[in-house]
Design an enzyme around this catalytic site. Structure first.
Site, PDB file in Angstrom:
ATOM      1  N   SER A 252       0.802  -1.217   0.000  1.00 32.33           N
ATOM      2  CA  SER A 252       0.000   0.000   0.000  1.00 32.33           C
ATOM      3  C   SER A 252       0.839   1.274   0.000  1.00 32.33           C
ATOM      4  O   SER A 252       0.480   2.248  -0.667  1.00 32.33           O
ATOM      5  CB  SER A 252      -0.941   0.005   1.213  1.00 32.33           C
ATOM      6  OG  SER A 252      -1.813  -1.095   1.166  1.00 32.33           O
TER       7      SER A 252
ATOM      8  N   HIS B 132       0.545   4.585   4.525  1.00 27.07           N
ATOM      9  CA  HIS B 132       0.036   5.263   3.336  1.00 27.07           C
ATOM     10  C   HIS B 132       0.605   6.679   3.231  1.00 27.07           C
ATOM     11  O   HIS B 132       0.970   7.132   2.136  1.00 27.07           O
ATOM     12  CB  HIS B 132      -1.489   5.322   3.373  1.00 27.07           C
ATOM     13  CG  HIS B 132      -2.143   3.981   3.248  1.00 27.07           C
ATOM     14  ND1 HIS B 132      -3.507   3.819   3.231  1.00 27.07           N
ATOM     15  CD2 HIS B 132      -1.620   2.729   3.138  1.00 27.07           C
ATOM     16  CE1 HIS B 132      -3.808   2.538   3.106  1.00 27.07           C
ATOM     17  NE2 HIS B 132      -2.678   1.857   3.068  1.00 27.07           N
TER      18      HIS B 132
END
Length: 213
Positions: A138, A194
């Site tokens: 991610s 993230h």
């Protein structure tokens, strides 16, 4: 240099495809390999990092356990990675993936270190932050996705492949959602990882506009 000559022989899209194959292969490896070995070598955590397993800063970004997780990440990698690789070349794209992986891992570790320090002087947490494991591409995919959005903010992104949304709005929502994950203490999805990818995207965007990529 040998690495540069190798990248010159790579055709358009082959790095994207190679990264997808590597991630899917690692997903399958989780099903047949010793779990303890995989946790020690393919997840990021304060315990792994302080034990000297620095390779997990990168290997965790090829590692998925959940089918939905690997599917969504590989879809994002394919959709946004194709254009970045086509414009900037396979070497830049590969380095961006690795930088996003490391950036996501570093932000994850810093966040967990902060939580560990806070828990010592305050209310104990349900789980020791130093033992919380992170995995998944991610951070790397966020770096690729947000760089594409930073470069083409007026383009259209189709959510669920149907709903047209301005790329700039999608970028704002991605960052805001990850900030909320950190504030709420979401233990399932790492907003900090993230945001590490987002920071890498911002640095890459600034270097591109300065002509230094």
């Amino acid at each position: 240099m040998p690495s540069r000559s190798w990248f010159r022989r790579v055709s358009e899209g082959e790095v994207v495809l190679g990264l997808i194959i590597a991630n899917v292969a690692m997903f399958m490896l989780w099903r047949i390999a010793d779990n303890s070995f995989m946790v020690k070598n393919f997840t990021i955590s304060l315990d792994n990092f302080t034990s000297g397993r620095l390779h997990t800063l990168i290997t965790c970004a090829f590692s998925h356990i959940d089918a939905g997780h690997v599917t969504s990440n590989m879809l994002g990698l394919y959709v946004f990675g194709k254009r970045i690789e086509r414009i900037f070349g396979p070497e830049f794209f590969f380095k961006l993936y690795l930088a996003g992986a490391v950036g996501g891992s570093v932000f994850f570790l810093v966040h967990k270190a902060y939580l560990a320090a806070s828990s010592k002087g305050g209310q104990p947490m349900k789980m020791d932050p130093s033992k919380i494991q992170g995995l998944g591409s991610s951070g790397a995919v966020t770096a690729i996705m947000l760089l594409d959005i930073f470069l083409f903010p007026k383009s259209t992104i189709y959510l669920e492949l149907i709903i047209p949304v301005p790329a700039m709005l999608v970028g704002i929502c991605i960052i805001a959602k990850d900030l909320m994950r950190i504030i709420r203490g979401d233990q399932r999805i790492s907003g900090s990882a993230h945001l590490g990818g987002a920071a890498v995207a911002a640095i890459a965007w600034a270097r591109i506009w300065r002509g230094r990529f």
